[in-house]
Write an enzyme that holds these catalytic residues in place. Structure first.
Site, short mmCIF file in Angstrom:
data_model
loop_
_atom_site.label_atom_id
_atom_site.label_comp_id
_atom_site.label_asym_id
_atom_site.label_seq_id
_atom_site.Cartn_x
_atom_site.Cartn_y
_atom_site.Cartn_z
N ALA A 134 0.84 -1.19 0.00
CA ALA A 134 0.00 0.00 0.00
C ALA A 134 0.88 1.25 0.00
CB ALA A 134 -0.92 -0.03 1.22
N ALA A 137 3.05 1.10 3.58
CA ALA A 137 3.83 -0.08 3.96
C ALA A 137 3.50 -1.27 3.07
CB ALA A 137 3.53 -0.43 5.42
N VAL A 139 3.50 -5.90 3.22
CA VAL A 139 3.40 -7.01 4.17
C VAL A 139 4.07 -8.26 3.59
CG1 VAL A 139 1.83 -8.50 5.49
CG2 VAL A 139 1.24 -6.09 5.10
N ASP A 287 -11.70 0.72 9.21
CA ASP A 287 -11.43 0.35 7.81
C ASP A 287 -11.85 -1.10 7.58
OD1 ASP A 287 -10.55 0.94 5.27
OD2 ASP A 287 -8.45 0.49 5.68
#
Length: 518
Positions: A134, A137, A139, A287
């Site tokens: 994103a 950051a 993952v 979110d």
């Protein structure tokens, strides 16, 4: 300052290229001088183009993506603010996806090693390629001491970039409020400041970890809701390590069917757990889209990504519960009363007119089929009448409203006939009974009595001081000069206040005991 101006020029150019300046020109109707300044600022002719809301939204989404990560976040945030950009454009912005190409794997490895230390880094095995990336950051999956984890790593240099661009946006908001005074009601500077606070939290992954831990603590007894553990030994400001989710994405309906998970029950649990967070705890996941929700084989809902969280104080929680429950009961006068008591509507406004406006929102909704009834949309319509009745914008409630729309949308993909109001009613009723009903009054009386009893040991000392002061008064030892006279008057006032405190303490004890034992 030069850097800020260059960023402002970059914003103006992108908006001018996308023709979205025309849209905002129509929305706020600036005078000729301002329009001409915008034309020069954007290096573009102010040609009249189609202002179709959908196409404007698509163009603005493209412009924000072109501007980069900070503006993607801004677009997502404005998607929760229909009062600023308009209802249709806000809806378009809510579709803005926060996905970017991943950064280099070697940079990620170096960042993790630098943050947690070389010795701990050696304990990390099977670090995968990025499984999601994103604006802030990305993952990776990994194994630590035989257990599976998800490791989130900030993009290099992202903090500096965000800070510079948000400072420029703050300047932009100040300029807009100066040249368009009617936008002051929208609190644009406050909005940018709030966005800055949110992104500052998102860019310190320890905050996200603590948010996940707080949510886990709050929901540990909530049915069918399971928050992943945070591994604090492998977490720092720029790296977050959390338990890998063992489940499937909630959008994978075929797999949910294969596991024979009751989708109606799952839809109900999503809505009720969200309301327990928002109304019960005052701390909610902000979110909750499909990409951030998983479900395990037992039907437990597993949320991820705690970068955007909402918080409501007790007054706002009470306001929210009472207006939603008031709409369920179709008691529009009660809902109007709540707004006036909470100070959300100025007292110079007509309560009857406001009640009528509420009825105009509620009745059409309840006249629709079950699948079209939405608490989130009702709140959106409620906030739309803010300008008409001069209500101040409530950013924290707007985040909640946006999240509620998303949660309801997720629930409807699982059960298109989910009755949002029937599902919500027991949670709202239970909370109001606990916080406003007889039980709450007894608890408050007990708390008040406890506070008074804690102060009782002070009463002899206070009485002694008051007695000595009265002896001085009886003796008539008062100086003749003005300074001493003023001091004497002040001492008399202090004595009176002390006496009043004593009386108030005693009365509170008596009243509290009467409430408890009658």
């Amino acid at each position: 300052m030069i850097k800020k101006i260059l960023i402002l020029l970059k914003i103006g150019r992108a908006l001018a290229k996308s023709s979205t300046l025309d849209y905002f020109g129509e929305l706020y109707k600036p005078n000729f001088l301002i329009r001409y300044s915008i034309k020069i600022f954007g290096f573009s002719s102010f040609k009249k183009k189609s202002l179709d809301s959908k196409s404007v939204g698509q163009r603005l989404v493209s412009a924000l993506k072109e501007l980069g990560p900070t503006f993607i976040k801004l677009g997502q945030f404005l998607g929760t603010r229909p009062d600023i950009v308009g209802k249709d454009l806000a809806k378009e912005l809510q579709s803005l996806q926060d996905d970017l190409p991943p950064f280099d794997m070697e940079i990620a490895k170096k960042s993790i090693s630098n943050e947690i230390g070389e010795e701990k880094y050696k304990q990390i095995e099977n670090l995968s390629k990025p499984i999601a990336a994103a604006s802030i950051a990305q993952v990776h999956f990994a194994t630590i001491e035989g257990k599976q984890y998800a490791i989130k790593v900030l993009r290099p240099g992202i903090e500096k970039k965000f800070n510079e661009e948000l400072e420029a946006l703050m300047l932009f908001a100040s300029i807009v409020e100066t040249i368009l005074p009617k936008t002051k009601r929208l609190k644009l500077i406050e909005v940018v400041h709030l966005l800055k606070e949110i992104t500052a939290i998102e860019m310190d992954l320890r905050f996200e970890g603590s948010a996940g831990s707080e949510l886990k603590k709050n929901t540990k007894s909530d049915p069918k809701f399971k928050v992943p553990d945070i591994n604090w030994d492998f977490t720092s400001k720029r790296v977050l390590t959390s338990e890998k989710v063992e489940g499937i994405s909630i959008k994978e309906l075929d797999k949910i069917n294969e596991l024979k998970i009751d989708k109606k029950e799952l839809a109900k649990n999503i809505i009720q757990n969200f309301l327990r967070q928002a109304v019960g705890d005052g701390f909610f996941h902000g979110d909750m889209h499909q990409g951030n929700l998983f479900v395990d084989s037992d039907g437990n809902i597993i949320p991820v990504d705690f970068g955007i969280m909402g918080r409501l104080d007790k007054d706002n929680r009470k306001y929210l519960a009472e207006i939603l429950y008031g709409f369920i009961q179709r008691d529009y006068e009660k809902v109007a009363d709540v707004h006036f008591i909470a100070g959300l509507v100025p007292l110079d406004q007509s309560k009857d007119a406001f009640s009528q406006a509420l009825r105009s929102i509620g009745e059409p909704i309840f006249g629709q089929s079950i699948k079209n009834i939405s608490a989130g949309k009702l709140l959106a319509q409620l906030f739309e009448i803010t300008e008409q009745f001069n209500m101040a914008t409530q950013p924290q409630l707007l985040l909640l409203q946006k999240t509620m729309v998303v949660v309801e949308g997720v629930a409807r993909t699982l059960d298109e006939d989910a009755n949002i109001w029937e599902i919500s009613k027991p949670v709202l009723e239970g909370w109001l009974k606990k916080e406003v009903g007889p039980e709450a009054k007894i608890n408050q009386a007990i708390k008040t009595t406890s506070q008074v009893m804690d102060r009782l040991p002070e009463l002899p000392s206070m009485m002694d001081k008051a007695s000595k002061a009265l002896e001085l008064l009886a003796a008539g030892t008062v100086a003749s000069n003005n300074e001493m006279a003023k001091k004497f008057q002040f001492e008399k006032l202090k004595i009176k206040n002390q006496q009043n405190k004593i009386i108030i303490f005693i009365l509170l004890v008596v009243i509290s005991l009467l409430v408890l034992f009658n």
